[in-house]
Motif scaffolding. Structure first.
Motif, PDB file in Angstrom:
ATOM      1  N   UNK A 115       0.828  -1.210   0.000  1.00 19.79           N
ATOM      2  CA  UNK A 115       0.000   0.000   0.000  1.00 19.79           C
ATOM      3  C   UNK A 115       0.861   1.259   0.000  1.00 19.79           C
ATOM      4  N   UNK A 116       1.836   1.300   0.879  1.00 22.72           N
ATOM      5  CA  UNK A 116       2.661   2.500   1.015  1.00 22.72           C
ATOM      6  C   UNK A 116       3.477   2.765  -0.245  1.00 22.72           C
ATOM      7  N   UNK A 117       3.849   1.699  -0.945  1.00 21.53           N
ATOM      8  CA  UNK A 117       4.598   1.864  -2.190  1.00 21.53           C
ATOM      9  C   UNK A 117       3.744   2.521  -3.272  1.00 21.53           C
ATOM     10  N   UNK A 118       2.453   2.232  -3.269  1.00 19.94           N
ATOM     11  CA  UNK A 118       1.565   2.723  -4.326  1.00 19.94           C
ATOM     12  C   UNK A 118       0.871   4.040  -3.993  1.00 19.94           C
ATOM     13  N   UNK A 119       0.798   4.371  -2.706  1.00 23.95           N
ATOM     14  CA  UNK A 119       0.102   5.593  -2.303  1.00 23.95           C
ATOM     15  C   UNK A 119       0.851   6.839  -2.771  1.00 23.95           C
ATOM     16  N   UNK A 120       0.083   7.804  -3.281  1.00 20.31           N
ATOM     17  CA  UNK A 120       0.638   9.102  -3.685  1.00 20.31           C
ATOM     18  C   UNK A 120      -0.057  10.167  -2.843  1.00 20.31           C
ATOM     19  N   UNK A 121       0.576  10.513  -1.744  1.00 22.45           N
ATOM     20  CA  UNK A 121      -0.043  11.409  -0.780  1.00 22.45           C
ATOM     21  C   UNK A 121       0.119  12.869  -1.191  1.00 22.45           C
TER      22      UNK A 121
ATOM     23  N   UNK B 276      -4.989  -6.703 -15.044  1.00 22.75           N
ATOM     24  CA  UNK B 276      -6.034  -5.782 -14.586  1.00 22.75           C
ATOM     25  C   UNK B 276      -5.913  -5.447 -13.100  1.00 22.75           C
ATOM     26  N   UNK B 277      -5.614  -6.448 -12.262  1.00 20.65           N
ATOM     27  CA  UNK B 277      -5.574  -6.204 -10.824  1.00 20.65           C
ATOM     28  C   UNK B 277      -4.573  -5.113 -10.466  1.00 20.65           C
ATOM     29  N   UNK B 278      -3.381  -5.200 -10.991  1.00 14.87           N
ATOM     30  CA  UNK B 278      -2.367  -4.205 -10.665  1.00 14.87           C
ATOM     31  C   UNK B 278      -2.757  -2.817 -11.172  1.00 14.87           C
ATOM     32  N   UNK B 279      -3.404  -2.760 -12.338  1.00 12.97           N
ATOM     33  CA  UNK B 279      -3.861  -1.475 -12.864  1.00 12.97           C
ATOM     34  C   UNK B 279      -4.901  -0.837 -11.952  1.00 12.97           C
ATOM     35  N   UNK B 280      -5.779  -1.664 -11.418  1.00  5.21           N
ATOM     36  CA  UNK B 280      -6.866  -1.161 -10.574  1.00  5.21           C
ATOM     37  C   UNK B 280      -6.364  -0.717  -9.207  1.00  5.21           C
ATOM     38  N   UNK B 281      -5.527  -1.518  -8.577  1.00  2.00           N
ATOM     39  CA  UNK B 281      -5.127  -1.211  -7.209  1.00  2.00           C
ATOM     40  C   UNK B 281      -4.334   0.095  -7.147  1.00  2.00           C
ATOM     41  N   UNK B 282      -3.577   0.398  -8.189  1.00  2.00           N
ATOM     42  CA  UNK B 282      -2.828   1.657  -8.239  1.00  2.00           C
ATOM     43  C   UNK B 282      -3.749   2.860  -8.207  1.00  2.00           C
ATOM     44  N   UNK B 283      -4.877   2.758  -8.892  1.00  2.00           N
ATOM     45  CA  UNK B 283      -5.833   3.869  -8.947  1.00  2.00           C
ATOM     46  C   UNK B 283      -6.716   3.899  -7.715  1.00  2.00           C
TER      47      UNK B 283
ATOM     48  N   UNK C  41      -3.191   1.345 -18.774  1.00  2.00           N
ATOM     49  CA  UNK C  41      -3.516   0.846 -17.437  1.00  2.00           C
ATOM     50  C   UNK C  41      -4.227   1.893 -16.574  1.00  2.00           C
ATOM     51  N   UNK C  42      -3.907   3.161 -16.739  1.00  3.44           N
ATOM     52  CA  UNK C  42      -4.586   4.190 -15.945  1.00  3.44           C
ATOM     53  C   UNK C  42      -6.053   4.305 -16.349  1.00  3.44           C
ATOM     54  N   UNK C  43      -6.311   4.253 -17.654  1.00  4.40           N
ATOM     55  CA  UNK C  43      -7.689   4.301 -18.150  1.00  4.40           C
ATOM     56  C   UNK C  43      -8.510   3.146 -17.592  1.00  4.40           C
ATOM     57  N   UNK C  44      -7.969   1.944 -17.672  1.00  5.28           N
ATOM     58  CA  UNK C  44      -8.682   0.767 -17.171  1.00  5.28           C
ATOM     59  C   UNK C  44      -8.821   0.823 -15.651  1.00  5.28           C
ATOM     60  N   UNK C  45      -7.751   1.236 -14.973  1.00  8.12           N
ATOM     61  CA  UNK C  45      -7.800   1.344 -13.522  1.00  8.12           C
ATOM     62  C   UNK C  45      -8.869   2.316 -13.060  1.00  8.12           C
ATOM     63  N   UNK C  46      -8.990   3.438 -13.749  1.00  8.73           N
ATOM     64  CA  UNK C  46     -10.015   4.427 -13.392  1.00  8.73           C
ATOM     65  C   UNK C  46     -11.412   3.880 -13.645  1.00  8.73           C
ATOM     66  N   UNK C  47     -11.600   3.235 -14.795  1.00 13.31           N
ATOM     67  CA  UNK C  47     -12.913   2.663 -15.119  1.00 13.31           C
ATOM     68  C   UNK C  47     -13.362   1.694 -14.034  1.00 13.31           C
TER      69      UNK C  47
END
Length: 337
Positions: A12-18, A72-79, A317-323
């Protein structure tokens, strides 16, 4: 579970953009630090939803399809982690469990799809079925609602079986899809999850929303007409010929499935221009997909959400993650457990 990779605080901390002055979704989600027994670990957690991913495209390969759904999973969790925490998103009600990973077995999808290789893949899909069934069943028995992200539509079988076993009865499904996935029982793959679930008594009433007439065989249409517990409409009747009204068909679909616990299945192949295993230039809009989820998730018998078949690349991946994040949060807002 051997194939379950827990989502950790480090992940989580690696992916979070605070950002200063903002509170992000990922800062407030629930996590499991050490897994002993899934049921015991989640039954007393003060959460309503358990999200997990399925990083596989073996079921798609086994159907001679376009692979890539494992991303897909990695794309989604990032967003998802980086949307806002507020009264509309309510992340404290969410546990992110992790994902089922089949990295070693995925090597088979690089092979030419010979008869032998396809048979091997179909055998392996049965192993994935067991994992998905176990997770979904356990989560529901623990009183939580599973949200399953990624992989091929083969995983509908495990979702349906898991819900059925947890409720100790046959269950219903609404499927937002360009295809029936009710093909012959010829070995497990992404095109026959619903037919296997029906044949084995786990699936009772089934409604397919938005079938594409160009990609449904005459044989399948005849099968659908024979099975009284299956109803459908077509995309062309809804959106091209305007013979059917979208909202009226939502009501018709709900009437067909609402009497029992039911699953909501979303195949990204049905949404226009979304990178997927069978991307379509002509399909439902993102707005319609969101309205679909909002409508069905409100019902008390809505028991899980499954979003599958998206196949994002690094570029998309950002487009799919957002969707998919929009679809997840729409479900949570409407479901209101």
């Amino acid at each position: 579970m051997h194939n379950l990779v827990l989502f950790t605080s480090k992940d989580r901390d690696t992916l979070l953009k605070l950002r200063k002055g903002e509170s992000k979704f990922g800062e407030h989600i629930q996590l499991i630090s050490n897994l002993t027994n899934i049921y015991d670990d989640i039954v007393d957690l003060d959460v309503d939803y358990v999200i997990f991913g399925v990083s596989e495209d073996i079921g798609v390969y086994a159907n001679y399809g376009q692979t890539g759904t494992y991303t897909a999973w990695q794309a989604v969790i990032k967003v998802l982690l980086n949307i806002q925490n507020n009264s509309f998103t309510n992340p404290k009600r969410v546990l992110i469990l992790g994902h089922l990973d089949y990295g070693e077995a995925r090597k088979m999808v690089q092979e030419k799809p010979s008869k032998k290789n396809i048979a091997k893949a179909r055998d392996f899909v049965e192993e994935i079925d067991k994992d998905v069934t176990y997770l979904v069943s356990t989560i529901i028995k623990a009183g939580k609602t599973p949200i399953i992200i990624g992989g091929g539509h083969n995983n509908a079988y495990g979702n349906i079986k898991g819900l059925s076993l947890a409720k100790n009865e046959s269950v219903n499904v609404i499927n937002f899809d360009a295809h029936t996935d009710f093909r012959a029982e010829e070995g497990r793959h992404s095109g026959n999850g619903f037919s296997y679930a029906y044949a084995e008594g786990f699936l009772k009433n089934y409604f397919i929303f938005g079938l594409h007439e160009n990609y449904t065989s005459d044989k399948l249409f005849k099968t659908l007409k024979k099975v009284k517990t299956i109803k459908y409409n077509t995309y062309e009747a809804l959106e091209v010929r305007n013979e059917l009204d979208f909202n009226a068909e939502l009501e018709k679909g709900l009437n067909h499935i609402a009497s029992k616990p039911f699953g909501i299945e979303i195949d990204c192949d049905a949404i226009e221009n979304i990178p997927s295993s069978a991307v379509t230039p002509s399909g439902f809009s993102t707005k319609q997909a969101r309205q679909f989820i909002n409508y069905f998730a409100k019902h008390d018998n809505a028991s899980y959400l499954h979003i599958c078949e998206a196949a994002p690349t690094k570029k998309t991946e950002t487009k799919v993650g957002k969707l998919i994040t929009y679809l997840i949060t729409d479900f949570i807002r409407a479901n209101g457990r």
